[in-house]
Write a protein that holds these residues in place. Structure first.
Motif, short mmCIF file in Angstrom:
data_model
loop_
_atom_site.label_atom_id
_atom_site.label_comp_id
_atom_site.label_asym_id
_atom_site.label_seq_id
_atom_site.Cartn_x
_atom_site.Cartn_y
_atom_site.Cartn_z
N LYS A 151 -22.77 -16.47 4.46
CA LYS A 151 -21.63 -16.64 3.33
C LYS A 151 -20.75 -17.65 3.67
N THR A 152 -20.37 -18.58 2.91
CA THR A 152 -19.23 -19.54 3.27
C THR A 152 -18.61 -19.72 2.06
N ARG A 183 -28.21 -21.95 5.16
CA ARG A 183 -29.51 -21.56 5.45
C ARG A 183 -30.07 -22.58 6.67
N LYS A 184 -31.03 -22.11 7.27
CA LYS A 184 -31.79 -22.91 8.41
C LYS A 184 -32.98 -23.47 7.85
N ASP A 236 -27.14 -13.88 -3.97
CA ASP A 236 -25.97 -13.01 -4.47
C ASP A 236 -26.37 -11.48 -4.66
N ARG A 237 -27.50 -11.43 -5.52
CA ARG A 237 -27.98 -10.03 -5.79
C ARG A 237 -28.45 -9.59 -4.39
N MET A 238 -29.00 -10.16 -3.50
CA MET A 238 -29.77 -9.42 -2.25
C MET A 238 -28.66 -9.18 -1.31
N MET A 239 -27.72 -10.07 -1.36
CA MET A 239 -26.51 -9.77 -0.30
C MET A 239 -25.45 -8.86 -0.96
N ALA A 275 -32.58 -10.95 3.97
CA ALA A 275 -31.73 -11.80 3.58
C ALA A 275 -30.46 -11.82 4.39
N ALA A 276 -29.95 -11.10 4.77
CA ALA A 276 -28.64 -10.65 5.78
C ALA A 276 -29.01 -11.61 7.22
#
Length: 64
Positions: free
Chosen positions: A16-17, A23-24, A58-61, A10-11
């Protein structure tokens, strides 16, 4: 105690903005010769992650 690690996949994919996560577009990594120029052009750039997926990212980051 050990630090909580960020999901490394995920990173690499999300940034984060202030208004969410950037995302691409998918389908833009390889075998691009058979894809039309118009399609490749439309897949350029970034977009924001949908609101319903924001909780999972949010949880993964580990920002929660």
């Amino acid at each position: 105690m050990a630090k909580i690690k960020v999901h490394s996949g995920a990173a690499k994919r999300f940034k984060k903005t202030a208004s969410g996560y950037k995302r691409k577009s998918a389908h833009k990594s390889h075998i691009l010769t058979k894809m039309t120029t118009k399609r490749k052009r439309q897949l350029r750039g970034t977009s924001l992650v949908h609101q319903s997926d924001k909780v999972l990212i949010d949880r993964m980051m580990r920002t929660v």
